[in-house]
Each structure stands twice: as C-alpha cells, then as structure tokens.
Scaffold this motif. Sequence first.
Motif, mmCIF file in Angstrom:
data_model
loop_
_atom_site.group_PDB
_atom_site.id
_atom_site.type_symbol
_atom_site.label_atom_id
_atom_site.label_comp_id
_atom_site.label_asym_id
_atom_site.label_seq_id
_atom_site.Cartn_x
_atom_site.Cartn_y
_atom_site.Cartn_z
ATOM 1 N N ILE A 49 54.030 -29.411 -1.366
ATOM 2 C CA ILE A 49 53.252 -30.576 -0.954
ATOM 3 C C ILE A 49 54.155 -31.799 -0.802
ATOM 4 C CG2 ILE A 49 51.418 -32.166 -1.655
ATOM 5 C CD1 ILE A 49 49.958 -29.814 -2.886
ATOM 6 N N LYS A 50 55.141 -31.930 -1.693
ATOM 7 C CA LYS A 50 56.079 -33.062 -1.582
ATOM 8 C C LYS A 50 56.832 -33.000 -0.251
ATOM 9 C CE LYS A 50 60.201 -32.982 -3.321
ATOM 10 N NZ LYS A 50 61.376 -32.944 -4.229
ATOM 11 N N LEU A 51 57.377 -31.833 0.085
ATOM 12 C CA LEU A 51 58.137 -31.713 1.327
ATOM 13 C C LEU A 51 57.231 -31.822 2.554
ATOM 14 C CD1 LEU A 51 60.690 -28.924 0.333
ATOM 15 C CD2 LEU A 51 61.079 -31.380 0.534
ATOM 16 N N SER A 52 55.990 -31.383 2.437
ATOM 17 C CA SER A 52 55.029 -31.562 3.529
ATOM 18 C C SER A 52 54.771 -33.048 3.770
ATOM 19 C CB SER A 52 53.709 -30.856 3.214
ATOM 20 O OG SER A 52 53.868 -29.460 3.139
ATOM 21 N N ALA A 53 54.642 -33.801 2.680
ATOM 22 C CA ALA A 53 54.410 -35.238 2.799
ATOM 23 C C ALA A 53 55.608 -35.917 3.456
ATOM 24 C CB ALA A 53 54.128 -35.844 1.429
ATOM 25 N N THR A 73 50.364 -43.290 6.912
ATOM 26 C CA THR A 73 50.422 -41.864 7.221
ATOM 27 C C THR A 73 50.116 -41.025 5.986
ATOM 28 O OG1 THR A 73 52.072 -42.254 8.946
ATOM 29 C CG2 THR A 73 51.905 -40.013 8.085
ATOM 30 N N LEU A 74 50.649 -41.417 4.837
ATOM 31 C CA LEU A 74 50.407 -40.676 3.599
ATOM 32 C C LEU A 74 48.952 -40.763 3.164
ATOM 33 C CD1 LEU A 74 53.542 -41.427 1.397
ATOM 34 C CD2 LEU A 74 52.880 -39.257 2.419
ATOM 35 N N GLN A 75 48.324 -41.894 3.416
ATOM 36 C CA GLN A 75 46.933 -42.080 2.989
ATOM 37 C C GLN A 75 45.976 -41.140 3.712
ATOM 38 O OE1 GLN A 75 46.256 -46.266 3.568
ATOM 39 N NE2 GLN A 75 47.578 -46.855 1.859
ATOM 40 N N THR A 76 46.395 -40.612 4.857
ATOM 41 C CA THR A 76 45.543 -39.686 5.608
ATOM 42 C C THR A 76 45.866 -38.230 5.288
ATOM 43 O OG1 THR A 76 47.072 -39.645 7.497
ATOM 44 C CG2 THR A 76 45.358 -41.346 7.504
ATOM 45 N N PHE A 77 46.758 -38.014 4.345
ATOM 46 C CA PHE A 77 47.159 -36.654 3.978
ATOM 47 C C PHE A 77 46.362 -36.227 2.749
ATOM 48 C CE2 PHE A 77 50.677 -33.806 2.129
ATOM 49 C CZ PHE A 77 50.284 -32.722 2.895
ATOM 50 N N HIS A 78 45.410 -35.315 2.946
ATOM 51 C CA HIS A 78 44.515 -34.900 1.869
ATOM 52 C C HIS A 78 44.494 -33.375 1.747
ATOM 53 C CE1 HIS A 78 43.092 -39.013 1.615
ATOM 54 N NE2 HIS A 78 42.794 -38.992 2.896
ATOM 55 N N PRO A 79 45.545 -32.765 1.251
ATOM 56 C CA PRO A 79 45.544 -31.310 1.114
ATOM 57 C C PRO A 79 44.531 -30.839 0.078
ATOM 58 C CG PRO A 79 47.447 -32.249 0.003
ATOM 59 C CD PRO A 79 46.788 -33.378 0.739
ATOM 60 N N ALA A 80 44.044 -29.640 0.278
ATOM 61 C CA ALA A 80 43.116 -29.017 -0.667
ATOM 62 C C ALA A 80 43.820 -27.862 -1.372
ATOM 63 C CB ALA A 80 41.869 -28.520 0.060
ATOM 64 N N LEU A 81 43.307 -27.495 -2.527
ATOM 65 C CA LEU A 81 43.925 -26.454 -3.351
ATOM 66 C C LEU A 81 42.911 -25.384 -3.712
ATOM 67 C CD1 LEU A 81 46.159 -25.270 -5.222
ATOM 68 C CD2 LEU A 81 45.369 -26.866 -6.985
ATOM 69 N N ILE A 82 43.316 -24.128 -3.545
ATOM 70 C CA ILE A 82 42.563 -22.985 -4.064
ATOM 71 C C ILE A 82 43.411 -22.342 -5.152
ATOM 72 C CG2 ILE A 82 41.611 -20.705 -3.554
ATOM 73 C CD1 ILE A 82 41.145 -21.651 -0.684
ATOM 74 N N LEU A 83 42.835 -22.209 -6.328
ATOM 75 C CA LEU A 83 43.527 -21.548 -7.436
ATOM 76 C C LEU A 83 43.056 -20.097 -7.512
ATOM 77 C CD1 LEU A 83 43.362 -24.359 -10.130
ATOM 78 C CD2 LEU A 83 45.374 -23.566 -8.896
ATOM 79 N N ASN A 84 43.994 -19.189 -7.501
ATOM 80 C CA ASN A 84 43.681 -17.761 -7.452
ATOM 81 C C ASN A 84 44.098 -17.071 -8.752
ATOM 82 O OD1 ASN A 84 42.776 -15.373 -6.267
ATOM 83 N ND2 ASN A 84 44.739 -14.931 -5.293
ATOM 84 N N ARG A 85 43.424 -15.994 -9.060
ATOM 85 C CA ARG A 85 43.737 -15.124 -10.201
ATOM 86 C C ARG A 85 43.647 -15.862 -11.538
ATOM 87 N NH1 ARG A 85 49.034 -12.890 -7.302
ATOM 88 N NH2 ARG A 85 48.051 -11.710 -5.630
ATOM 89 N N LEU A 86 42.603 -16.632 -11.713
ATOM 90 C CA LEU A 86 42.404 -17.309 -12.990
ATOM 91 C C LEU A 86 41.755 -16.361 -13.982
ATOM 92 C CD1 LEU A 86 43.003 -19.797 -11.191
ATOM 93 C CD2 LEU A 86 41.371 -21.050 -12.597
ATOM 94 N N SER A 87 42.170 -16.460 -15.232
ATOM 95 C CA SER A 87 41.570 -15.675 -16.309
ATOM 96 C C SER A 87 41.279 -16.605 -17.477
ATOM 97 C CB SER A 87 42.524 -14.552 -16.743
ATOM 98 O OG SER A 87 43.699 -15.095 -17.308
ATOM 99 N N GLY A 88 40.725 -16.037 -18.521
ATOM 100 C CA GLY A 88 40.361 -16.856 -19.674
ATOM 101 C C GLY A 88 41.528 -17.603 -20.282
ATOM 102 N N ARG A 89 42.727 -17.019 -20.208
ATOM 103 C CA ARG A 89 43.892 -17.645 -20.829
ATOM 104 C C ARG A 89 44.832 -18.276 -19.809
ATOM 105 N NH1 ARG A 89 46.333 -12.937 -24.455
ATOM 106 N NH2 ARG A 89 45.932 -11.821 -22.513
#
Length: 303
Positions: A158-162, A209-225
């Motif tokens: 995300i840093k390098l994308s920005a 330009t940065l203020q219009t950058f709103h990436p979204a996140l999907i977290l995968n393979r979450l478990s109880g721990r």
Amino acid sequence: MATIISIASGKGGVGKSVIAANLALLLAKKGQRVTLADLDIGGADIHILFGLMNPPLTLTDFLTRRVERLGDIAQTLPIHPGLTLIPGTGDTLATANMPYAKKKRLIRHLRELQTDVVIVDIGAGTSYHALDFFLMADHHVTVATPDPTSVLDLYRFIKLSAIRRVLSSFLARDAMADALSDRDFCSVEEVLEVAGQTDKAGRIIAETTLQTFHPALILNRLSGRAHVNVAALKKLLTEYIGGHLTLLGEIPDDPAMERAVRGYLPVVDREPASPAGVALAAIADRLLTRMASQACEDQRPPA
C-alpha cells in the motif's frame, strides 16, 4: 464504461485468486455482467479454478497481437452466463517482461470492455506491473492473512502504491516529472517534500491525490487464534502514508475453500452455506454498496 475492481496482495499464497474468482461469480449472480481478467503476468492460473485447463485463447494472444481486441479472448464460463474470463499469460519471458507500450494498450482495452464490472486479479508483489494494474482500477482491494509477513508485505504494497499514485499525478507536469522521475523514494513524505520544493503547488496536488486513495482490505484464513489488529494497521497507514484503509470483510479459515479448489469450483457455488461462502457473500454485498456509493459521488455536480 465498466467499473474496474483490482484485487492484489503484497505476498503470494494468501488466497487472492480464489477470492477474485468467488467475488466475480457472486457479482454475476447478482445481475452484473462480469469479466474476470487474470493479470498475474507470467504466473496465471485462475482458469484452473473453473476447471478450464487449456484455454483456447489467452492474454498472450492479445499481447502478441494474434488477437487485436481484448474482448475477443473473453470466454463465457459454463458456471454462469453473465461471467466471462480473460485467461492470463503463459510462462514466456516476452509476457512476463511486458514493455510499457503493451501495458498501456492492455489497460486501455480493459477500460473499453463491454461489460458492467471487470475484476482484475493481479500478481502478488510490488513490481511496476502489479502497482500500475492495481492503481488503474476504480476500486482497489487488497488481501492479506494474519501471518505477520503477510501484514508487513501488505503495508509495503500500500505504501508503494501510494507513492506510485502520487508520482503518476505529475506525469503531465514537465518540471515536476523531471524532478521526480529519477528518484527512488522510500516514503510518501519524501515524495511530498520533493514535490513542495520543486513546485509551489506540488505538495498540495500530492496531498489531494492521496486523499482520494481509499484501498479496501479483505482478511483471509482467520481463526480463533489468528487475527489482525486492523485498527492499528489503519492508524499506521493514515499516519505514514496518508491513505485510508477500509475493512471490506473477514473470511474464516475453512476447509470448504480447499475442497472447492480441488473440485474446480468456487466455494460460493459448491458450498454456499459454508462459513467461507457466507463471508464471501457478505463481502460481495459490501462491494456492491461501495460501487453504488462511488457512482453517486461521481454523478454529483461539482461544488
């Protein structure tokens, strides 16, 4: 014009392609005409997730101009009439090291596809190809797992994308482009500082330009721990990058996902009531809401 959704990750093996395939099918089932494009240049495999072992045409045919129109290699998938697939490239050096002109042609043709939504599955990592394909989209989605290395690579991506997004905003400004083109920036703040020194309005343009950058996140393979401190990650990104991260959803670690992959079907088709299937359906709904909200914003007259 189609709405483009890019799906990327800083680290490979986080389930990005599987998520892209499932979201594409879900949006098609909700009435959208969807094209799923595999832009994992040199490492494409999303066609296998639908049981398409040997696609008759691939992105290589378009890049080598055996086929002139990108839409001509889009193949309707038997799983749903509203879903087409653009299979990715083969394992060739010519396509893995795509020249800039070919990349620009590919991006232009993606924007011109006659469909409602284009979901772009991007190769993992922070190459210029990955960053540019990610940033060309209307909606930017990242995927990570609770693995600490995945979270670190997500932050780096995300840093390098920005940084890449800010640099691209100055391409039409000769003085600024000259000042920025030969630098290897390590942080967004460094870009802002150079922009401000070179051009009085440069820093303002970069910050806007940065203020219009709103990436979204999907977290995968979450478990109880295994969880991710999303609040801390959001704070880190806001403080050091200036971007705002939205959590689009969480997918539990679910054996149904592996069973679906082995069965050459998306889990939302094979086992829609599974925990992963339910989570993906909720993410698709949030994605549609996000798209509708952005469409309304775009239609508002300027103040």
